[in-house]
Design an enzyme around this catalytic site. Structure first.
Site, short mmCIF file in Angstrom:
data_model
loop_
_atom_site.label_atom_id
_atom_site.label_comp_id
_atom_site.label_asym_id
_atom_site.label_seq_id
_atom_site.Cartn_x
_atom_site.Cartn_y
_atom_site.Cartn_z
N CYS A 77 62.99 -98.11 53.70
CA CYS A 77 62.67 -98.88 54.91
C CYS A 77 61.74 -100.05 54.59
O CYS A 77 61.90 -101.14 55.15
CB CYS A 77 61.93 -98.02 55.94
SG CYS A 77 62.57 -96.39 56.22
N ASP A 78 60.77 -99.83 53.73
CA ASP A 78 59.64 -100.77 53.65
C ASP A 78 59.48 -101.50 52.32
O ASP A 78 58.60 -102.35 52.20
CB ASP A 78 58.33 -100.03 53.97
CG ASP A 78 58.32 -99.56 55.42
OD1 ASP A 78 59.00 -100.20 56.24
OD2 ASP A 78 57.65 -98.57 55.73
N CYS B 40 58.48 -94.31 53.49
CA CYS B 40 59.91 -94.59 53.35
C CYS B 40 60.11 -95.86 52.53
O CYS B 40 59.93 -96.97 53.03
CB CYS B 40 60.55 -94.75 54.74
SG CYS B 40 62.29 -95.17 54.67
#
Ligand code: NAP
Length: 313
Positions: free
Chosen positions: A137-138, A134
């Site tokens: 997300c990261d 992701c």
């Protein structure tokens, strides 16, 4: 008398748990069925820093456990159950698991999906420790670091573009010498100075002691192996496999409308079948995150509640 639930929710990830919370809080009789671990994908996510209000040290498992407790507190029931078949043709819906038959006035389908894995040694062990599925997300964890994106489809190239806003250098590693992604996005990636390409290459192994430290590539034409090590100053780099995402939707083929295997809904999570609603990653949508899953779950529950009021009372 046989039990008829107001809502059967299939899947206990953030979407299903939130739908269960909203439904039970509205005093509906609701059961959430889960065949694996509660929490879906975030149960295996190490760090959650983009869910509003989550404490600084939140991990996937801690967030999931709070969501579960909250749903149970208001009376939702969570049962282990692998849904094998269903009958959505009549007003009362039937959901069959391996060992039980559930009847309900409505169903919320929230059984998510899973990213396809490379399947190489080290991938699972280093997920959340440099390997991520992701970018949204990261990406922030790889500010000014190096990143490898695996795959050549739309997701790989789009996510590589996103990662290039953070990373010092992004290398797209593709098993062929031509990308599968749409030409328009390919042109943008080719024009991006930070994005580089490693053609005809697959990942053989990801290595590291608690964090990604090196990656072994194989050129599929020459069979040559090459191990890339993190720069000394960095100590690590990112590996983002985007080789496909499998929505767990095969059960609904020819029943619920789909696009690329994802289930289609309107903004209120309404599907092509009365009384069947869909929430979370299994749905056609542009952003698959915990925050959008919980939002879907809340909307699906409220829509189901209105549907029950209009059709059963
Ligand atoms: P995809 O189109 O199936 O592409 C997967 C990519 O990963 C392909 O390049 C494939 O290589 C490669 N791959 C597959 N298995 C691999 C393995 N084991 N090792 C190394 N590489 C592997 O998947 P996606 O990019 O997730 O897209 C899924 C669907 O969503 C597509 O229909 C796509 O068009 C759509 N989508 C659309 C948009 C958009 O329109 N904005 C955005 C994202 C996704 P090969 O090319 O050699 O098969």
């Amino acid at each position: 008398m046989e039990k008829i639930y107001d809502i059967v929710i299939i899947g206990a990830g953030p979407a299903g748990l939130t739908a269960g919370l909203y439904a039970s809080r509205s005093k509906l009789d609701v059961v959430i069925l889960e065949k694996n671990a509660i929490g879906g994908q975030i149960a295996i996510t190490d760090e959650i820093e983009n869910y509003p209000g989550a404490p600084k040290d939140s991990t996937g498992p801690t967030l999931v456990s709070r969501m579960k407790e909250q749903a149970l507190h208001f009376g939702a029931v969570i049962e282990k159950g692998n849904v094998t078949s269903f009958d959505f043709n009549n007003k009362i819906k039937i959901v069959n698991t391996d060992d039980k038959v559930y009847k309900a006035k409505s169903v919320i389908v929230a059984n998510g999906g899973t990213p396809k894995l490379i399947g190489c040694p080290g991938e699972k062990e280093l997920t959340g420790k440099g390997v991520s599925y992701c970018a949204t997300c990261d990406a922030a964890f790889f500010e000014e670091l190096e990143v490898f994106v695996i795959g050549g489809g739309d997701s790989a190239v789009e996510e590589a573009m996103y990662l290039s806003k953070f990373a010092r250098k992004v290398t797209i590693v593709h098993r062929r010498d031509k990308l599968r992604a749409a030409q328009s996005i390919v042109d943008k990636a080719m024009a991006n100075d930070k994005i580089h390409f490693l053609w005809d290459t697959v990942v053989e192994e990801i290595k590291g002691d608690g964090i990604v430290e090196s990656i072994v590539f194989k050129n599929v034409k020459s069979n040559e192996l090459h191990e890339h090590f993190a720069h000394d100053d960095d100590g690590t780099f990112g590996v983002f496999p985007f080789i496909g995402f499998d929505p767990v939707s095969h059960l609904y083929t020819d029943v619920l409308d789909m696009e690329w295997g994802y289930l289609k809904t309107d903004d209120n999570m309404v599907t092509n079948i009365d009384g069947i609603f869909v929430a979370g990653d299994i749905r056609v949508k542009s952003l698959r995150q915990v925050v959008t899953a919980t939002s879907d779950g809340a909307i699906a529950s409220i829509t189901a509640e209105k549907y029950i009021e209009e059709n059963f009372e």
